[in-house]
Structures are given as C-alpha cells and as structure tokens.
Motif scaffolding. Structure first.
Motif, mmCIF file in Angstrom:
data_model
loop_
_atom_site.group_PDB
_atom_site.id
_atom_site.type_symbol
_atom_site.label_atom_id
_atom_site.label_comp_id
_atom_site.label_asym_id
_atom_site.label_seq_id
_atom_site.Cartn_x
_atom_site.Cartn_y
_atom_site.Cartn_z
ATOM 1 N N ARG A 133 -32.212 60.876 52.142
ATOM 2 C CA ARG A 133 -31.227 61.874 52.558
ATOM 3 C C ARG A 133 -31.455 62.220 54.020
ATOM 4 N NH1 ARG A 133 -29.168 65.191 48.395
ATOM 5 N NH2 ARG A 133 -29.561 67.104 49.597
ATOM 6 N N VAL A 134 -30.378 62.229 54.797
ATOM 7 C CA VAL A 134 -30.483 62.451 56.243
ATOM 8 C C VAL A 134 -29.571 63.601 56.665
ATOM 9 C CG1 VAL A 134 -30.009 61.478 58.525
ATOM 10 C CG2 VAL A 134 -31.107 60.070 56.767
ATOM 11 N N ALA A 135 -30.131 64.546 57.415
ATOM 12 C CA ALA A 135 -29.352 65.621 58.033
ATOM 13 C C ALA A 135 -29.322 65.358 59.534
ATOM 14 C CB ALA A 135 -29.972 66.983 57.741
ATOM 15 N N HIS A 136 -28.140 65.418 60.123
ATOM 16 C CA HIS A 136 -28.002 65.130 61.549
ATOM 17 C C HIS A 136 -27.858 66.413 62.342
ATOM 18 C CE1 HIS A 136 -27.144 62.633 65.029
ATOM 19 N NE2 HIS A 136 -26.155 63.452 65.335
ATOM 20 N N HIS A 137 -28.661 66.526 63.408
ATOM 21 C CA HIS A 137 -28.594 67.680 64.315
ATOM 22 C C HIS A 137 -27.698 67.350 65.502
ATOM 23 C CE1 HIS A 137 -29.566 70.774 67.180
ATOM 24 N NE2 HIS A 137 -30.110 69.890 68.007
ATOM 25 N N ASP A 138 -26.707 68.197 65.757
ATOM 26 C CA ASP A 138 -25.819 68.018 66.906
ATOM 27 C C ASP A 138 -26.406 68.733 68.114
ATOM 28 O OD1 ASP A 138 -23.485 66.628 65.686
ATOM 29 O OD2 ASP A 138 -23.441 68.432 64.450
ATOM 30 N N ALA A 139 -26.757 67.967 69.133
ATOM 31 C CA ALA A 139 -27.271 68.567 70.362
ATOM 32 C C ALA A 139 -26.148 69.302 71.085
ATOM 33 C CB ALA A 139 -27.864 67.490 71.260
ATOM 34 N N CYS A 140 -26.504 70.360 71.795
ATOM 35 C CA CYS A 140 -25.497 71.221 72.432
ATOM 36 C C CYS A 140 -24.601 70.473 73.402
ATOM 37 C CB CYS A 140 -26.185 72.376 73.150
ATOM 38 S SG CYS A 140 -26.993 73.560 72.042
ATOM 39 N N SER A 141 -25.181 69.674 74.298
ATOM 40 C CA SER A 141 -24.376 68.988 75.308
ATOM 41 C C SER A 141 -23.420 67.991 74.684
ATOM 42 C CB SER A 141 -25.279 68.277 76.323
ATOM 43 O OG SER A 141 -25.988 69.203 77.111
ATOM 44 N N GLY A 142 -23.911 67.199 73.752
ATOM 45 C CA GLY A 142 -23.051 66.226 73.101
ATOM 46 C C GLY A 142 -21.913 66.873 72.346
ATOM 47 N N LEU A 143 -22.221 67.948 71.638
ATOM 48 C CA LEU A 143 -21.213 68.617 70.811
ATOM 49 C C LEU A 143 -20.234 69.424 71.661
ATOM 50 C CD1 LEU A 143 -20.231 69.396 67.944
ATOM 51 C CD2 LEU A 143 -21.820 71.323 68.044
ATOM 52 N N ARG A 144 -20.759 70.258 72.543
ATOM 53 C CA ARG A 144 -19.904 71.205 73.253
ATOM 54 C C ARG A 144 -19.260 70.622 74.520
ATOM 55 N NH1 ARG A 144 -23.888 73.899 70.682
ATOM 56 N NH2 ARG A 144 -23.320 75.811 69.582
ATOM 57 N N GLU A 145 -19.976 69.773 75.219
ATOM 58 C CA GLU A 145 -19.430 69.229 76.461
ATOM 59 C C GLU A 145 -18.667 67.923 76.244
ATOM 60 O OE1 GLU A 145 -21.845 70.476 80.223
ATOM 61 O OE2 GLU A 145 -23.236 69.463 78.853
ATOM 62 N N LEU A 146 -19.138 67.088 75.332
ATOM 63 C CA LEU A 146 -18.505 65.791 75.117
ATOM 64 C C LEU A 146 -17.703 65.713 73.825
ATOM 65 C CD1 LEU A 146 -21.442 63.479 76.258
ATOM 66 C CD2 LEU A 146 -19.442 64.180 77.582
ATOM 67 N N GLY A 147 -17.813 66.723 72.970
ATOM 68 C CA GLY A 147 -17.049 66.732 71.723
ATOM 69 C C GLY A 147 -17.503 65.692 70.715
ATOM 70 N N ILE A 148 -18.778 65.334 70.747
ATOM 71 C CA ILE A 148 -19.301 64.303 69.837
ATOM 72 C C ILE A 148 -19.821 64.953 68.567
ATOM 73 C CG2 ILE A 148 -21.066 62.523 69.544
ATOM 74 C CD1 ILE A 148 -20.934 62.185 72.624
ATOM 75 N N ARG A 149 -19.196 64.631 67.456
ATOM 76 C CA ARG A 149 -19.646 65.124 66.159
ATOM 77 C C ARG A 149 -19.478 64.058 65.074
ATOM 78 N NH1 ARG A 149 -18.629 67.178 61.332
ATOM 79 N NH2 ARG A 149 -19.917 68.940 60.603
ATOM 80 N N ASP A 150 -18.278 63.504 64.972
ATOM 81 C CA ASP A 150 -17.996 62.559 63.898
ATOM 82 C C ASP A 150 -18.637 61.197 64.116
ATOM 83 O OD1 ASP A 150 -16.471 64.506 62.691
ATOM 84 O OD2 ASP A 150 -14.567 63.767 63.499
ATOM 85 N N GLU A 151 -18.779 60.790 65.375
ATOM 86 C CA GLU A 151 -19.230 59.425 65.661
ATOM 87 C C GLU A 151 -20.601 59.098 65.056
ATOM 88 O OE1 GLU A 151 -16.390 60.633 68.980
ATOM 89 O OE2 GLU A 151 -17.984 61.537 67.774
ATOM 90 N N PRO A 152 -21.643 59.901 65.282
ATOM 91 C CA PRO A 152 -22.931 59.556 64.668
ATOM 92 C C PRO A 152 -22.885 59.613 63.150
ATOM 93 C CG PRO A 152 -23.027 61.721 65.710
ATOM 94 C CD PRO A 152 -21.753 61.090 66.147
ATOM 95 N N ARG A 153 -22.104 60.520 62.610
ATOM 96 C CA ARG A 153 -22.010 60.638 61.153
ATOM 97 C C ARG A 153 -21.297 59.441 60.530
ATOM 98 N NH1 ARG A 153 -22.384 65.620 63.194
ATOM 99 N NH2 ARG A 153 -23.542 67.211 61.998
ATOM 100 N N ARG A 154 -20.277 58.938 61.191
ATOM 101 C CA ARG A 154 -19.577 57.758 60.672
ATOM 102 C C ARG A 154 -20.512 56.567 60.602
ATOM 103 N NH1 ARG A 154 -14.069 57.291 64.055
ATOM 104 N NH2 ARG A 154 -14.020 55.278 62.959
#
Length: 256
Positions: A133-154
């Motif tokens: 089981r894996v939980a993914h942590h969204d780093a602030c810069s990637g999430l808030r500045e670049l809008g990266i959320r779905d890509e690593p999860r996919r």
C-alpha cells in the motif's frame, strides 16, 4: 529522431540520493527519449532567490539555461526545482530585453518528471512492480505552483501489486520548505508531525513523493521518533529501482 531531454538532476539528488537521478533517466528513456545530463549544470538558484539575492539567482539561471542548450525538453524529478525554472526564471528577467525572451523560451521547455511522462509523452504504465500500500505526498511547489496531482497517481496506480491509498488531508506541507526547516525548527517539526500522523491514517507500507527535500524531512522525523514507515521518491518506485535502502536522512532543522 528521439527528442533530446536534458535531465536536471537537482542538488539534493546529486548529493544525497543519486539513485533517483538514475531512475528518472530510465523512465525518460522508457518514454522514447534520449537523455542528456549536462556536466555544467549547477544549482537552480532557488536558495538565493528565496533569500532575496536576485543577482546570484539570475547568474545561476543563465548558467542553467546555457547548460541545456540544444535540448528539446528539460525535465526535473522535483516540483520545487521545476517550478523555479519554469515560473520564477521568467519573473527574474522581466523587462530585460532579449534575455527575457530567451529565458521564457527555455522555461516553456521545462517539465516536472511525472508531468512530462504523462502529459507530454503519454505514458500510462512503466512496467514496474511493488507489493504493498502506497500513500503519495504532494509537495507544495508541484501541487500549488505547477498543478501536479493526478500525474504521479496515474503512474503509481499502474504499478503491478501496488495499492494506492489516500491520506485524509492531501495538500498540507511537510514542514521542510528549504531553509525554513533550519531557521524555524520547532515549527517545521510540528508541521512534519501533523503530516506524518495524517499519512499514517490509511496504513500505508510506503510513502512516496516527488521532491527529495520533503521525503528527507519526513524520513528524518520518522527515524527520530522511532517510526518504521519508509519513504521513497516516486521515480524509484515507477522505475523498479528499489535496491537502495529507503530514504532515512532528515533536514538539519528537523530535530526532536
């Protein structure tokens, strides 16, 4: 002809976790690209930029741009560094004539690793396997500045044997923040503790993330409190590069 992709290794990966750089290179090659790792690349300039030293940050930005001359794309396995190159470089050179246009053209070729694999190269799976089981942590810069959320999860969801689980609060900071964790260790530690408690809720076997600084901060705090939850850069899991021990080194500011 394969597109030439310059790998921006990042300081932390180069010094603390080279296996992430090799994993990133493997993934980019698997996406049908030729990987170039310029020897002249140095720091992206983010520490100087955050400290208010725009002159040094601009010098490093120009050094970075010139280092990747001739590359079709520049890819960083770090949302923080990618945001610096893609968003803050143009801001540093606003109103500076031809240099501004050159920096903008460079910035448009910059991508964070998972965003490049999914959005530019159309990758849907990497062929990796991980049982757990894996939980993914969204780093602030990637999430808030670049809008990266779905890509690593996919990409993680495509890994054979891997069950992707979500913490109740996805967006809160890990407490690292670069020099913030050194200047304000008590606040950093409190934020990290809250993040760790949240990540533990879905009972993961592993925590992944796209920024080594975040993972080092979390892993360091976990180690100091006697926890056994391992942390890995998402590139290592996606590339099946799990021979090295999990990340276990913490930031200087994150102390018990």
């Amino acid at each position: 002809m394969k597109p030439r992709v310059g790998l921006f290794v990042t300081c932390l990966i180069d010094l603390m976790r080279p296996s992430v750089g090799f994993a990133a290179a493997h993934l980019i090659e698997s996406a049908g690209c030729a990987v170039v790792v310029p020897r002249r690349q140095t720091c992206c300039g983010q520490p100087a930029y955050n400290a208010g030293d725009a002159d040094i940050a601009r010098d490093l930005a120009l050094q970075t741009m010139r280092s990747f001359d001739g590359c079709d794309f520049v890819v960083a396995p770090s949302g923080s560094c990618a945001a610096m190159l893609r968003i803050h470089y143009p801001a540093l050179f606003k109103g500076r004539g031809a240099t501004e246009f050159a920096i903008k053209a460079f910035a448009e070729r910059v991508h964070e690793l998972t965003a490049f694999l999914v959005n530019v190269r159309g990758m849907a799976a990497t062929g990796a396997r991980f049982e757990g089981r894996v939980a993914h942590h969204d780093a602030c810069s990637g999430l808030r500045e670049l809008g990266i959320r779905d890509e690593p999860r996919r990409l993680l969801a495509s890994v054979a044997g891997l069950e992707l689980v979500e913490a109740p609060e996805v967006s809160p900071c890990c407490g690292f923040g670069g020099l913030f964790s050194v200047k304000y260790p008590e606040i950093s530690t409190a934020v990290a503790d809250r993040k760790i408690e949240d990540l533990k809720v879905p009972a993961p076997d592993l925590v992944t993330g796209g920024d080594l600084g975040c993972l080092m901060n979390l892993a360091g705090r976990l180690k100091r409190t006697g926890e056994t939850l391992p942390c890995r850069h998402v590139a290592e899991v996606l590339a099946g590069a799990l021979d090295d021990p999990p990340i276990a080194w913490g930031s200087a500011g994150n102390r018990p």
